[in-house]
Every structure is written in C-alpha cells, then in structure tokens.
Design an enzyme around this catalytic site. Structure first.
Site, PDB file in Angstrom:
ATOM      1  CB  VAL A 187       1.344 -25.006  -3.311  1.00 11.39           C
ATOM      2  CG1 VAL A 187       1.402 -23.810  -4.232  1.00 11.39           C
ATOM      3  CG2 VAL A 187      -0.105 -25.418  -3.059  1.00 11.39           C
ATOM      4  CG  ASP A 298     -12.296 -21.339   3.387  1.00 14.48           C
ATOM      5  OD1 ASP A 298     -12.529 -21.256   4.608  1.00 14.48           O
ATOM      6  OD2 ASP A 298     -11.437 -22.098   2.909  1.00 14.48           O
TER       7      ASP A 298
HETATM    8  P1  ADP Z   1      -5.957 -26.343   0.034  1.00 10.48           P
HETATM    9  O1  ADP Z   1      -7.155 -25.984  -0.765  1.00 10.48           O
HETATM   10  O2  ADP Z   1      -5.649 -27.786  -0.088  1.00 10.48           O
HETATM   11  O3  ADP Z   1      -6.025 -25.835   1.432  1.00 10.48           O
HETATM   12  P2  ADP Z   1      -4.398 -24.066  -0.723  1.00 10.48           P
HETATM   13  O4  ADP Z   1      -4.913 -23.507  -2.011  1.00 10.48           O
HETATM   14  O5  ADP Z   1      -4.827 -23.373   0.510  1.00 10.48           O
HETATM   15  O6  ADP Z   1      -4.717 -25.624  -0.657  1.00 10.48           O
HETATM   16  O7  ADP Z   1      -2.805 -24.115  -0.804  1.00 10.48           O
HETATM   17  C1  ADP Z   1      -2.037 -24.664   0.235  1.00 10.48           C
HETATM   18  C2  ADP Z   1      -0.901 -23.743   0.650  1.00 10.48           C
HETATM   19  O8  ADP Z   1      -0.039 -23.494  -0.467  1.00 10.48           O
HETATM   20  C3  ADP Z   1      -1.350 -22.355   1.092  1.00 10.48           C
HETATM   21  O9  ADP Z   1      -1.633 -22.318   2.450  1.00 10.48           O
HETATM   22  C4  ADP Z   1      -0.145 -21.481   0.748  1.00 10.48           C
HETATM   23  O10 ADP Z   1       0.864 -21.586   1.749  1.00 10.48           O
HETATM   24  C5  ADP Z   1       0.409 -22.140  -0.505  1.00 10.48           C
HETATM   25  N1  ADP Z   1      -0.135 -21.484  -1.706  1.00 10.48           N
HETATM   26  C6  ADP Z   1      -1.338 -21.717  -2.272  1.00 10.48           C
HETATM   27  N2  ADP Z   1      -1.535 -20.959  -3.366  1.00 10.48           N
HETATM   28  C7  ADP Z   1      -0.417 -20.202  -3.499  1.00 10.48           C
HETATM   29  C8  ADP Z   1      -0.002 -19.183  -4.450  1.00 10.48           C
HETATM   30  N3  ADP Z   1      -0.796 -18.817  -5.468  1.00 10.48           N
HETATM   31  N4  ADP Z   1       1.214 -18.616  -4.283  1.00 10.48           N
HETATM   32  C9  ADP Z   1       1.997 -18.999  -3.246  1.00 10.48           C
HETATM   33  N5  ADP Z   1       1.666 -19.926  -2.333  1.00 10.48           N
HETATM   34  C10 ADP Z   1       0.479 -20.530  -2.439  1.00 10.48           C
END
Ligand code: ADP
Ligand code: MG
Ligand code: MG
Length: 526
Positions: A187, A298
């Site tokens: 990300v 979740d």
């Molecule tokens: P996955 O579904 O593969 O677990 P996530 O959506 O949890 O992926 O995103 C992985 C990581 O990226 C998160 O744990 C966070 O640290 C970062 N992240 C995700 N979305 C955002 C956002 N909108 N803004 C900032 N950081 C984000």
C-alpha cells in the site's frame, strides 16, 4: 520501471524528507502544471451518448453526487422563486446538526426568517405548506428537476461526468512512500496529479492474486467499497489496473492503526474518552454497512485506521460479504481471537459477528489485551477457540461499570441474546449508557472534535525499511481468461469520491466558468 539508487530514493520517498512534506501541503498545492489540460471539458456535442444513457434519478443527480448537487443548486439560485427554497433546505440541514443547546435559538432564527410575514412573501404559501407536509426534495424532484435538465447547468454536469469517466491509468497519480503491506501487495501513498489530493493505493499483484486464488475476494472487496459512502469507512475513489497489478485508490489514513495506538505508545490501553469516541465511530461505520446488508467480519484493532485529525475509519473489507435480503451466511472467516462463537461453531449468522467484534475491540482498547488471551501469552488455535466458546472473560479494576456492562452484553456467546442483535438493532447499542456522552447525530455529521490528534510529524507505523519488498511470484503465467476479471475490476473513477476531490481541491470552482465572457455565477454562500 528502473529503481532509484537507495540514497536518492530515501531522500525522495522518506516521510522525513523535506520533499515529501512539500508535496503533501494540501489546499490545492501539488497540482500538476498541466492539471487544466487533464480536466478539459469535452464539447457538449460529445456528451450526447452519455445524456441518452444516464439514469435520470433526482436523488442521485441532484443530492448525492457532489458536483451534481452544486450544479443543481446553481440552477436553483438562478431562479428567484427557487432561491429561498434552497436556502431553507440549507438551514434545515444546519439545524439538524446543531447541539441541543443551540437548537432552540437557531430554530427561532429559521422561523423568523421564513415564517414571518415577509418570509411568507418570499417563500410563498404553497412552498411553506409543503415543508410542513413533506420533504422539500419531493417538491424539487418534480418540475424543477425537469427544467434543470434543459438548462446549461445540466450540460455542464454532463461535461464533468465525461471527465470523471475518462480511463484511469497510473499516469494519473504520483507515487510517494510505502504505507504498509497486505496479503497481495503493498500500500503506497499516492497523489492525484490533477487535483493534488493524497490517497492510499492498495496494490494487488496480479501474480499473487492468481497464485492465492484471490480473484473473487479482490473483486468482492472492490465491489463492496464502491457502493459505500460513509465517513467511518474508507472510501474507494478509483479502481484501475497496470501491467502487473490491480489498484484500489482509497482514503489515506496517516494516523496509524488502533493496534499501534493501544500497544506502541508507551502505555497499553487507551483513556476512557478515546475508547468511547472510537467505539462510537466504529458503531456508525457498522451501522452503515449493516444498512446495506453487509457483514464486515474482520473487526480488530489493526483494521481501524486513524486520519490526520484523529477520526477513525473501518478499513480492509476483504472479508465483508453482502447478504441477500433476510438471508444468513455461514463461513469460518475472520481472525482467530476475534471470531465470534457462532463463526467458530460453523453456524449460520447475520450481522451478529460484528457486534461480538465491537465487544472485543472495546475490551482490548480498555484493558490493553484481548479478552481471551493474557498479555504476551502464546496460545494454540484450539485452546483459543475453546476459551471463546466456553469461558467467561474477566474484567479487572480498569473497567468502570458501564464499560463492563457494555462488553458483557456484546460478548454474549449466544447471538440471539447479544446486544445489537435484538429488535432495536444498532439503536440498542447506541443507547447503552456507555455512550451517554456521545451525541450520535453530531458525530455522524463530523462536527465532533476527536479527543486525540495524531502528531503530524510522527509516523505511526513500523519503519518502512523493516517491511520486506514485495516480489512477483515466479512460475505464474497470466492468461487470456484472467483478462475478464481484470476488466470487471478496472472501472476507473468512483462518482462521489471523485466529485468530492474536484470540489475539495478547488478544481470545480476554478474550472466551472460559464459563457463566452468566462463569467462565473456569483459566489454563493452554502
Ligand atoms: P490486506 O487486505 O492484504 O490485509 P490491508 O487493506 O489490510 O491489506 O492493507 C495492508 C496495510 O496497508 C495495512 O495494515 C495498513 O498498514 C496499510 N493501509 C491499508 N489501507 C490504508 C489506508 N487507507 N491508509 C493508510 N494505510 C493503509
Ligand atoms: Mg489487513
Ligand atoms: Mg484484507
């Protein structure tokens, strides 16, 4: 793309780099020098196909879509007889979110302005009676809406819509630092070149998705995100593809996740006012999801992210699922430790796992540990499952009575008796004494100041250098059949967030001029 030498990339990409902060300065800074070319209106004759196919729904076109709303208002402002109607609509909107103390005097102001003798003249008896009987919008959606569609304001709406629907590619964004890593990719902090708005781009590497058979899950996450519109859930602004990845461009949340705030800020656990505030905002986010028949499944501190101002949003909707009306679902998904007993037990369920999840979250924010695992304790899965299904959680002195009662009701093992799962649904949760100091109406309007504001200079996450690089998996070949899925994913801009970006970053105001003289309608006070 060629990789920059390490030293230079540090300078450019590090959050500590002066260049990084330069590029972040909001308020419309950071626009590309070509931004006006990127947002050039097509000639109206090029909008005819769109005009034919666009669904003529008043609420969508004139209320929900931000640019549509502005243009409809400009139209109404151009008609003396409608001007007061819009101004009353605005005042009623303001009235809704006034605190109980201010409501009386503000209400009197409205009455004096619109119901006084002069007021009767300006608004007209007919309209005035209408606002007692029904919604002003119902009135506007009649003839006014028809006239609007014949006006130059609607032509302009079509032009904006054409820009909105331009194909989206990686060239539309600048890429900055990595923010985190997920199951299928990284990300990154992104910036829209046309407006300068910052976003988080969640990349799903095509090879990883294929290897992990994540196609359905990725599409599900994208399709759920694009239907949502809540200040308590991350918004999806764009979905597009590049050669190697599928990209979800989301609200950027720079303040770290709740896990980090619970455990890594020196103390474990949060102060009572923060626990209440975050729980209340999560509750509003869940309410929005449940209204659309979506179970989130979740809920855990890691998935609740803070923004620069200290508001939270629910993120990572990979496990969320839409239930068809009145139906239940089965499936052992979630994160062990936060799964509800009915999920572990492989039963059918509706929205109940999310209320269990809220119980776990409030418990963990308060105690600095999760309800079924001691601090630093290592547990095998089976033991964790047994405790969740059989053991009563314990409450130390740190819990006051309301918090204890609230958690107990949410952590009821039987979903039929759990708070939130009874007839009153979410209202039962919101009216619990735990939330007695929260005014939900004002919270949902975004007018409540968060109890904690993240330090803009701090980085609330693991050091980027500690996160491993994401490599492409070898031996996975992308085929023609994968294309069908990519096409479904690659839908470009999402209307409401894109239009919000244009307005928020000043692009709408600057470009929305009318007439050959370039005259702009007068600035209006909404
Ligand atoms: P996955 O579904 O593969 O677990 P996530 O959506 O949890 O992926 O995103 C992985 C990581 O990226 C998160 O744990 C966070 O640290 C970062 N992240 C995700 N979305 C955002 C956002 N909108 N803004 C900032 N950081 C984000
Ligand atoms: Mg995640
Ligand atoms: Mg996920």
């Amino acid at each position: 793309t060629a990789r920059l030498p390490a030293a230079i990339s540090y300078l450019l990409l590090s959050p500590f780099s002066p260049l990084f902060h330069l590029s972040l300065g909001g308020g419309g800074k950071g626009k590309s020098w070509k931004w006006k070319d990127m947002l050039r209106f097509p000639h109206i004759s090029q909008c005819m196909e769109l005009a034919k196919t666009l669904e003529r729904d008043y609420y969508s076109l004139c209320v929900k879509q931000p640019i549509g709303r502005q243009l409809f208002r400009l139209f109404c402002q151009s008609k003396p007889e409608l001007r007061h109607c819009i101004s009353l609509l605005d005042k009623m909107g303001e009235y809704e979110v006034k605190s109980d103390k201010e409501k009386r005097s503000f209400g009197m102001q409205i009455i004096n302005r619109f119901l006084s003798r002069q007021g009767l003249c300006v608004l007209g008896i007919h309209l005035l009676l209408l606002c007692f009987y029904s919604d002003l919008h119902e009135y506007l959606s009649g003839d006014t809406f028809l006239q609007y569609q014949q006006s130059m304001y609607f032509d302009r709406f079509l032009q904006w819509k054409m820009i909105e629907r331009q194909p989206v590619t990686k060239y539309i964004f600048r890429q900055y630092r990595m923010l985190g890593k997920g199951g299928f990719g990284e990300v990154w902090a992104f910036q829209a070149r046309a407006s300068g708005k910052m976003y988080a781009c969640k990349k799903l590497e095509k090879t990883h998705v294929k290897k992990g058979r994540g196609e359905a899950m990725a599409l599900n996450e994208k399709q759920i995100l694009e239907t949502l519109n809540s200040r308590f859930v991350v918004s999806l602004a764009y979905a597009y593809e590049t050669k190697h990845s599928l990209c979800l461009v989301l609200t950027i949340m720079n303040g770290g996740d709740l896990r980090f705030h619970i455990y890594n800020m020196g103390t474990s656990g949060l102060e009572q006012d923060r626990v209440q505030f975050y729980a209340a905002e999560v509750c509003c986010g869940l309410h929005h999801l449940h209204q659309m028949n979506i179970v989130y499944r979740d809920l855990k501190p890691e998935n609740i992210l803070l923004d620069d101002n200290g508001h939270i949003r629910i993120s990572d909707l990979g496990l969320a699922v839409t239930l068809s009306e009145g139906n239940l679902v089965r499936g052992r998904v979630g994160t062990l430790g936060y799964m509800a007993p009915e999920v572990i037990g492989h039963k059918y369920y509706g929205m109940s796992p999310d209320w269990w999840g809220l119980g776990c979250l409030v418990y963990e924010m308060t105690a600095g540990r999760s309800p079924f695992k001691g601090k630093g304790e290592r547990l095998i899965g089976k033991e964790m499952e047994r405790r969740i299904q059989e053991e009563e959680e314990e409450y130390g002195n740190i819990f006051n009575n309301e918090t204890k009662d609230f958690c107990r009701l949410l952590l009821n093992k039987d979903p039929r008796h759990r708070l939130g799962c009874q007839g009153s649904g979410v209202y039962g949760v919101k009216s619990h004494p735990f939330f007695r100091t929260i005014n939900f109406r004002r919270l949902e309007a975004g007018v409540i100041e968060p109890p904690f504001k993240p330090d803009p200079r701090a980085v609330y996450c693991q050091d980027v250098q500690d996160i491993d690089e994401f490599s492409t998996v070898k031996g996975v070949i992308l085929e023609k059949t994968d294309k069908d899925f990519y096409v479904k994913f690659n839908t470009g801009s999402v209307a409401i967030p894109w239009q919000t970006e244009m307005i928020e970053m000043g692009c709408f105001k600057e470009l929305n001029v009318f007439g050959p003289q370039g005259s702009r309608p007068p600035d209006l006070d909404w």
